[in-house]
Design an enzyme around this catalytic site. Structure first.
Site, PDB file in Angstrom:
ATOM      1  CB  CYS A  79      -0.931  -0.030   1.206  1.00 37.44           C
ATOM      2  SG  CYS A  79      -1.792   1.481   1.557  1.00 37.44           S
ATOM      3  CB  CYS A 165      -7.434   1.268   5.804  1.00 37.62           C
ATOM      4  SG  CYS A 165      -6.190   2.447   6.318  1.00 37.62           S
ATOM      5  CD  GLN A 292      -5.669  19.958  10.166  1.00 37.66           C
ATOM      6  OE1 GLN A 292      -5.012  18.934  10.020  1.00 37.66           O
ATOM      7  NE2 GLN A 292      -5.166  21.159   9.960  1.00 37.66           N
ATOM      8  CD  GLU A 342      -7.894  28.920   2.525  1.00 40.80           C
ATOM      9  OE1 GLU A 342      -7.132  28.596   3.461  1.00 40.80           O
ATOM     10  OE2 GLU A 342      -7.802  28.438   1.376  1.00 40.80           O
ATOM     11  CG  ASP A 391      -2.005  25.550   9.579  1.00 41.91           C
ATOM     12  OD1 ASP A 391      -1.024  24.882   9.217  1.00 41.91           O
ATOM     13  OD2 ASP A 391      -3.103  25.037   9.869  1.00 41.91           O
ATOM     14  CB  CYS A 418       2.133  20.245   7.359  1.00 34.74           C
ATOM     15  SG  CYS A 418       2.000  21.207   5.867  1.00 34.74           S
TER      16      CYS A 418
HETATM   17  N1  SAH Z   1      -5.605  26.273   9.251  1.00 34.58           N
HETATM   18  C1  SAH Z   1      -6.470  25.428   8.462  1.00 34.58           C
HETATM   19  C2  SAH Z   1      -5.942  25.103   7.063  1.00 34.58           C
HETATM   20  C3  SAH Z   1      -4.501  24.780   6.935  1.00 34.58           C
HETATM   21  S1  SAH Z   1      -4.051  24.076   5.393  1.00 34.58           S
HETATM   22  C4  SAH Z   1      -6.800  24.155   9.211  1.00 34.58           C
HETATM   23  O1  SAH Z   1      -6.140  23.817  10.186  1.00 34.58           O
HETATM   24  O2  SAH Z   1      -7.750  23.462   8.834  1.00 34.58           O
HETATM   25  C5  SAH Z   1      -3.378  25.467   4.521  1.00 34.58           C
HETATM   26  C6  SAH Z   1      -4.418  26.362   3.886  1.00 34.58           C
HETATM   27  O3  SAH Z   1      -3.734  27.416   3.186  1.00 34.58           O
HETATM   28  C7  SAH Z   1      -5.299  25.671   2.856  1.00 34.58           C
HETATM   29  O4  SAH Z   1      -6.648  25.898   3.207  1.00 34.58           O
HETATM   30  C8  SAH Z   1      -4.944  26.398   1.519  1.00 34.58           C
HETATM   31  O5  SAH Z   1      -6.051  26.533   0.672  1.00 34.58           O
HETATM   32  C9  SAH Z   1      -4.444  27.733   2.012  1.00 34.58           C
HETATM   33  N2  SAH Z   1      -3.503  28.465   1.132  1.00 34.58           N
HETATM   34  C10 SAH Z   1      -2.587  27.981   0.285  1.00 34.58           C
HETATM   35  N3  SAH Z   1      -1.842  28.965  -0.246  1.00 34.58           N
HETATM   36  C11 SAH Z   1      -2.303  30.125   0.285  1.00 34.58           C
HETATM   37  C12 SAH Z   1      -1.914  31.495   0.137  1.00 34.58           C
HETATM   38  N4  SAH Z   1      -0.916  31.876  -0.669  1.00 34.58           N
HETATM   39  N5  SAH Z   1      -2.593  32.426   0.846  1.00 34.58           N
HETATM   40  C13 SAH Z   1      -3.614  32.071   1.674  1.00 34.58           C
HETATM   41  N6  SAH Z   1      -4.015  30.790   1.846  1.00 34.58           N
HETATM   42  C14 SAH Z   1      -3.368  29.827   1.170  1.00 34.58           C
END
Ligand code: SAH
Length: 461
Positions: A79, A165, A292, A342, A391, A418
């Site tokens: 997998c 899984c 998440q 976002e 984030d 991440c």
């Molecule tokens: N904090 C949220 C999402 C984190 S994932 C949580 O915990 O659920 C990262 C996010 O950044 C995604 O939703 C993606 O669409 C957004 N993203 C990617 N590039 C970006 C940019 N240049 N400016 C703003 N948002 C962005």
């Protein structure tokens, strides 16, 4: 190095690649050995030679690593979803912690002693299985033409039958077997990627861990499902599970593509979404929303971010890369005002709805790139922040975004990441421009994979 393809060599594994293959060196020349565990001495069979490294497969284990365990899932090598299931969980956590530390030292340029002084112990799971709240299973046929569902064998689109899984929920198996039985009963064909014929492509299952609500969404190559009522009935009559299924829906995907979900769909039973709660806040989750996948660890991750933000109720907070507003709404309970940014418009729609759903009035959301929205607002409106939370996706923050954050001069920055390599690069920039790293903490959101989340607190020096 005089290695040839198909040669077999003995090698001791000392690290993992970012894809989770074991790394071992033969006369200083790195071999990437899939399925080998750090600490193993193995016989590796060379599969592909490059100038500065080679790929190899695990032929046999000569001396197993003291951290080697027998994986729970019999399919784990085929997998490839769990790269580290053959390593004990405490050893996985230690590996992830050292990965963060090494990146901060190597890429961030921090002193090892300093990192050790600010690093808090990684947060692992008590039981690192069955943690995913979302599963997407492809449906197809085996060589004899029997309907099957399972997972794609690494890098191919051959389906290996496995409805259980170990990272997913136990109810998935029963739901998947019910779907297959209904398909046989009603002679509903599986989709065939090669010909573009057939109907059922994927089964998407989502479960709210706190609410117990379940969604079953069938992704089909068309817009009409034969025996649709019977389909819903078969699911709803399942003992214990049926009563928790609050949403049964279809998603239409008629494209010849690897993308699982199409844009449109239809509700067959119940609502088009499930709800779940994180830290007491309710979120609506529809088939297309990002959410998440490990809710148990997400609460710990957000809890750490909230603790690091050090809010008293008086602060103005910016939450950059806010998705559907999960962190923003978490913070809004302890802040005066939160602003989220976002790039995906649909996510911002969800964020606004989620704020309304919870009666949260002190959170406002903007669509756009963080590196564009923030500088523009700073120049035109001279916006202010006591705390900024970021984030970003794996590539980290754009320099323009970091530059504006520094100009806004918040007292604290909380960086949720991440990918600890891009995190290290961005911390270097922030520390060259007036900030100090105060705390670093890993959170294991993706047990048995090589990925790890990191939360960092920075203060203005
Ligand atoms: N904090 C949220 C999402 C984190 S994932 C949580 O915990 O659920 C990262 C996010 O950044 C995604 O939703 C993606 O669409 C957004 N993203 C990617 N590039 C970006 C940019 N240049 N400016 C703003 N948002 C962005």
């Amino acid at each position: 190095m005089n290695l040839q393809k198909n040669d077999q060599v003995q090698v001791t594994i000392t690290d993992y690649t970012s894809e989770g293959a074991g790394i071992g060196k033969v006369d200083g020349y790195p071999l990437f050995v899939k399925d080998a565990v750090i600490g193993d001495t193995v016989i590796a069979g060379i599969t592909k030679i490059k100038k500065n490294y080679a790929f190899a497969r695990l032929v046999s284990v000569v001396t197993p690593s003291p951290d080697r365990v027998s994986p729970r899932c019999t399919f784990h090598r085929q997998c490839g979803g769990c790269q580290m299931q053959a390593m004990s969980y405490p050893a996985q956590l230690a590996f992830k912690e050292s990965k963060i530390r090494n990146n901060l030292v190597r890429i961030g340029g921090f002193e090892p002693d300093f990192i050790d002084s600010v690093m808090e112990p990684i947060i692992g799971m008590e039981d690192p299985f069955r943690y995913r709240n979302k599963a997407q299973y492809p449906v197809g046929t085996d060589r004899e033409g029997n309907l099957i569902t399972g997972f794609y064998a690494g890098r191919t689109h051959d389906i290996i039958a496995n409805t259980d899984c170990r990272l997913g929920r136990e109810c998935n198996r029963i739901i998947l077997e019910t779907v297959l039985a209904w398909m046989r009963e009603c002679k509903v064909p599986a989709y065939d990627e090669k010909t573009g014929q057939g109907l059922v492509r994927h089964v998407l299952i989502r479960e709210g861990f706190h609410t117990g609500e379940i969604m079953v969404c069938l992704v089909i190559n068309g817009e009409k499902l034969p025996c649709a009522n019977l389909f819903a009935e078969r699911l709803r009559e399942l003992p214990q599970i049926g009563e928790r299924i609050v949403s049964i829906c279809l998603n239409y995907n008629k494209e010849n593509t690897n993308v699982i979900l199409g844009r449109e769909g239809q509700v067959l039973f119940g609502r088009g979404y499930i709800t779940d709660t994180l830290g007491g806040i309710s979120f609506r989750i529809s088939p297309l929303s990002f959410y998440q996948v490990n809710p148990v660890q997400t609460e710990k991750l957000y809890g750490t971010a909230l603790e690091y933000a050090g809010l008293t109720g008086e602060e103005t907070v910016w939450d950059l890369y806010c998705g559907i507003g999960t962190i923003s709404l978490f913070l809004s309970q302890k802040a005066k005002q939160v602003y989220g940014v976002e790039i995906v418009p649909q996510a911002i729609e969800d964020a606004k709805q989620n704020a309304a759903l919870n009666g949260i009035a002190n959170a406002q959301f903007f669509v756009g790139k963080a590196e564009e929205v923030l500088p523009e607002k700073y120049e035109k409106e001279n916006i202010y922040a006591d705390v900024i939370v970021v984030d970003p996706p794996r590539k980290g923050c754009d320099e323009k975004c970091l530059e504006t954050m520094v100009k806004m001069a918040p007292k604290r920055i909380v960086y949720v990441s991440c990918d600890s390599a891009t995190l290290a690069r961005d911390l270097k920039y922030l520390c060259e421009n007036g900030y100090e790293v105060k705390k670093v903490r890993g959170v294991d959101q993706f047990c048995h994979t090589v990925h790890v989340e990191t939360v960092v607190l920075l203060s203005r020096a």
